[in-house]
Design an enzyme around this catalytic site. Structure first.
Site, mmCIF file in Angstrom:
data_model
loop_
_atom_site.group_PDB
_atom_site.id
_atom_site.type_symbol
_atom_site.label_atom_id
_atom_site.label_comp_id
_atom_site.label_asym_id
_atom_site.label_seq_id
_atom_site.Cartn_x
_atom_site.Cartn_y
_atom_site.Cartn_z
ATOM 1 C CB VAL A 250 -0.176 -0.392 8.417
ATOM 2 C CG1 VAL A 250 0.540 0.578 9.362
ATOM 3 C CG2 VAL A 250 -1.592 0.235 7.912
ATOM 4 C CE LYS B 281 2.730 -9.573 2.336
ATOM 5 N NZ LYS B 281 3.017 -10.710 1.527
ATOM 6 C CE LYS C 156 13.853 -6.596 -6.869
ATOM 7 N NZ LYS C 156 14.045 -6.543 -5.284
#
Length: 363
Positions: free
Chosen positions: A192, A194, A91
């Site tokens: 809510v 993508k 990461k």
């Protein structure tokens, strides 16, 4: 207290001595001309090149950024192992407010740093970075995924992320109620954007009753406009207390399951797209003590990483969807292992992932 480099000693202690450490390599990157300050953490390459996104975030301190990179990269090792990918975990974090300092020059400088690792790290999108950003990074680094279709990439990964979470929910229903359908079940979706929006579509198509909440009213309208049958909770606190809730799906920020939320959850299943849902060690046991079935987040939300990994081989949506469909079987296997070992599902998933990485190191 700092060491000779000025890095706080606790960060180095985490890296070399704690259970949260054990990383193979941590790279500190700086390009003063563009303002780039970044950390690239490679937790493991036992299964293959480390794969994980680039987070662009205004951290309160450099130490916080390093700690986040360490935690997130470790999580990617487990996610990639459980997804059956030939990739280890990595990461990167870029320090700063992307709305203020993001530029092509900064992203190109970042791309050069990733390229300098010679393929040990493959990057993609994460919080604060988007497909267009990866297109820029890819101009300097061929080990870049999450690019636009116009530039040989797969584009938005939220479609398969939501699909994988849906498969995890189906497996949870199979395990708990003996039937993989969500028809007639009440599902609460917190967040809510993508992914959450796509998840709602799957749930409605399967006959579920859906309740949503989001801090952004516009996101809620995107769901309730085409689907007026969807109910709205004023906030997450109200959602998790909803009477008759069968499944709770955290799809926003991490840490959704903590000492305040777990005691008041009405749902019997937690299965969502958010990363790092367990606020601290021990929460998984609190869920188990309340007989709440937890589908480990890094297992069910792996659809996105399955997609970006496939990009390296020439993206094929059907091939990716077939792999994401297997999240159903993987989730069921975790529940079975948890029951057999008498441990929470999160611990069972960790054991399976650790075994796969250990096996790879021996060969």
């Amino acid at each position: 207290m700092t060491d000779v480099t000025g890095v706080p000693v606790d960060v180095l202690h985490t890296l070399f001595h704690s259970d949260q450490g054990g990383h193979e390599q941590v790279v500190i990157c700086q390009d003063r001309a563009s303002g780039l300050k970044a950390v690239i953490a490679l937790h493991s390459t036992a299964l293959g090149p480390a794969l994980g996104g680039t987070r662009f975030y205004p951290y309160a301190s450099e130490a916080e950024a390093v700690a986040d990179a360490l935690n997130l990269s470790r999580g990617m090792s487990y996610k990639n192992a459980m997804a059956g990918l030939d990739h280890g975990g990595g990461k990167a974090v870029i320090i700063g407010d992307p709305d203020l300092i993001k530029s092509d020059e900064l992203l190109l400088a970042y791309g050069r740093f990733v390229a300098s690792l010679g393929g040990r790290y493959v990057t993609a999108c994460d919080v604060g970075t988007y497909v267009a950003d990866m297109d820029v990074v890819a101009r300097e680094c061929r080990w870049t995924t999450g690019r636009s279709p116009e530039n040989g990439g797969a584009g938005d990964s939220s479609v398969l992320t939501a699909y994988g979470v849906f498969q995890g929910m189906r497996a949870s229903a199979q395990h708990l109620w003996g039937d993989p359908t969500l028809r007639g079940r009440k599902v609460g979706v917190a967040g809510v954007g993508k992914v959450g929006r796509h998840l709602v579509e799957h749930l409605l198509s399967d006959g579920a009753e859906v309740v949503v909440t989001d801090v952004r009213e516009e996101s809620v309208r995107h769901v309730t406009g085409p689907h007026p049958e969807v109910s709205v909770a004023v906030d997450t606190d109200a959602l998790i207390r909803t009477e008759g809730l069968d499944i709770y799906a955290p799809c926003a920020l991490g840490g959704a399951l903590d000492d305040d939320s777990v005691p008041v959850l009405t749902a019997k299943v937690v299965c969502g797209a958010a990363n790092n849902q367990l606020a601290h060690p021990g929460v998984e046991k609190d869920l188990a003590d309340r007989s709440i079935l937890y589908a480990p987040d890094y297992v069910v939300n792996a659809g996105g990483v399955i997609q970006v990994a496939d990009e390296l081989h020439g993206f094929d949506f059907d091939r990716c969807k077939a792999k994401a469909t297997k999240i159903f079987d993987t989730t069921l296997a975790i529940f079975a292992r948890a029951k057999a070992d008498g441990i929470p599902p999160a611990a069972a998933a960790d054991r399976i992932a650790e075994q796969r990485m250990a096996d790879a190191r021996r060969h």
